[in-house]
Design a protein around this motif. Structure first.
Motif, PDB file in Angstrom:
ATOM      1  N   THR A  13       0.815  -1.211   0.000  1.00 20.17           N
ATOM      2  CA  THR A  13       0.000   0.000   0.000  1.00 20.17           C
ATOM      3  C   THR A  13       0.852   1.265   0.000  1.00 20.17           C
ATOM      4  O   THR A  13       0.306   2.350  -0.162  1.00 20.17           O
ATOM      5  CB  THR A  13      -0.930   0.043   1.225  1.00 20.17           C
ATOM      6  N   ARG A  14       2.157   1.150   0.188  1.00 20.23           N
ATOM      7  CA  ARG A  14       3.010   2.345   0.186  1.00 20.23           C
ATOM      8  C   ARG A  14       2.935   3.013  -1.179  1.00 20.23           C
ATOM      9  O   ARG A  14       2.975   2.358  -2.206  1.00 20.23           O
ATOM     10  CB  ARG A  14       4.454   1.992   0.506  1.00 20.23           C
ATOM     11  N   THR A  16       0.343   4.625  -2.198  1.00 17.63           N
ATOM     12  CA  THR A  16      -1.068   4.740  -2.545  1.00 17.63           C
ATOM     13  C   THR A  16      -1.773   5.506  -1.437  1.00 17.63           C
ATOM     14  O   THR A  16      -1.230   5.652  -0.342  1.00 17.63           O
ATOM     15  CB  THR A  16      -1.718   3.351  -2.700  1.00 17.63           C
ATOM     16  N   PRO A  17      -2.990   5.984  -1.690  1.00 18.65           N
ATOM     17  CA  PRO A  17      -3.714   6.681  -0.615  1.00 18.65           C
ATOM     18  C   PRO A  17      -3.931   5.806   0.615  1.00 18.65           C
ATOM     19  O   PRO A  17      -3.930   6.309   1.736  1.00 18.65           O
ATOM     20  CB  PRO A  17      -5.045   7.049  -1.261  1.00 18.65           C
ATOM     21  N   GLU A  18      -4.090   4.502   0.428  1.00 19.42           N
ATOM     22  CA  GLU A  18      -4.280   3.608   1.574  1.00 19.42           C
ATOM     23  C   GLU A  18      -3.029   3.513   2.430  1.00 19.42           C
ATOM     24  O   GLU A  18      -3.091   3.174   3.599  1.00 19.42           O
ATOM     25  CB  GLU A  18      -4.689   2.209   1.119  1.00 19.42           C
ATOM     26  N   LEU A  20      -1.336   5.871   3.539  1.00 20.59           N
ATOM     27  CA  LEU A  20      -1.297   6.982   4.483  1.00 20.59           C
ATOM     28  C   LEU A  20      -2.232   6.769   5.659  1.00 20.59           C
ATOM     29  O   LEU A  20      -2.297   7.604   6.559  1.00 20.59           O
ATOM     30  CB  LEU A  20      -1.679   8.281   3.771  1.00 20.59           C
ATOM     31  N   ASP A  21      -2.989   5.677   5.641  1.00 25.08           N
ATOM     32  CA  ASP A  21      -3.994   5.423   6.668  1.00 25.08           C
ATOM     33  C   ASP A  21      -3.368   4.977   7.973  1.00 25.08           C
ATOM     34  O   ASP A  21      -2.269   4.424   8.010  1.00 25.08           O
ATOM     35  CB  ASP A  21      -4.983   4.354   6.206  1.00 25.08           C
ATOM     36  N   LYS A  25      -8.053   2.250   9.703  1.00 26.65           N
ATOM     37  CA  LYS A  25      -8.323   2.169   8.274  1.00 26.65           C
ATOM     38  C   LYS A  25      -7.465   1.095   7.600  1.00 26.65           C
ATOM     39  O   LYS A  25      -7.901   0.448   6.663  1.00 26.65           O
ATOM     40  CB  LYS A  25      -8.116   3.522   7.614  1.00 26.65           C
ATOM     41  N   HIS A  29      -8.817  -2.016   5.514  1.00 21.22           N
ATOM     42  CA  HIS A  29      -8.330  -2.234   4.148  1.00 21.22           C
ATOM     43  C   HIS A  29      -7.806  -3.657   3.976  1.00 21.22           C
ATOM     44  O   HIS A  29      -8.120  -4.327   2.985  1.00 21.22           O
ATOM     45  CB  HIS A  29      -7.231  -1.223   3.821  1.00 21.22           C
ATOM     46  N   ARG A  56      -4.256  14.643   9.061  1.00 18.52           N
ATOM     47  CA  ARG A  56      -4.702  15.552   8.008  1.00 18.52           C
ATOM     48  C   ARG A  56      -5.671  16.564   8.570  1.00 18.52           C
ATOM     49  O   ARG A  56      -6.595  16.211   9.290  1.00 18.52           O
ATOM     50  CB  ARG A  56      -5.412  14.774   6.900  1.00 18.52           C
TER      51      ARG A  56
END
Length: 73
Positions: A13-14, A16-18, A20-21, A25, A29, A56
């Motif tokens: 997932t690095r 990708t938006p996921e 950063l979760d 989350k 995922h 964020r």
């Protein structure tokens, strides 16, 4: 479920938006992807790999002591 499989799924997932979760989350995922993992396992493995969520829209929390109180209380 092997820890190596979960780590590989997290590292995928690095970038990708996921990626950063945070813990909640990321656990959701990973569960959607297939492996059944406990949140405590994901927490431990995220710490081992050095992943953490991105804050964020908010500043870091600051402690403002109340006036008239003794320090440290």
């Amino acid at each position: 479920m092997s820890g190596a499989v979960v780590i590989d799924a997290m590292l995928a997932t690095r970038g990708t938006p996921e990626g950063l979760d945070g813990l909640r989350k990321m656990t959701a995922h990973l569960r959607r992807q297939g492996p059944v993992v406990a949140h405590c396992t994901v927490d431990r493995l995220m710490r081992d790999v050095g992943m953490n969520g991105v804050r964020r829209g908010k500043e870091a929390a600051r402690h403002h002591p109340r006036p008239g109180r003794a320090p440290g209380r």
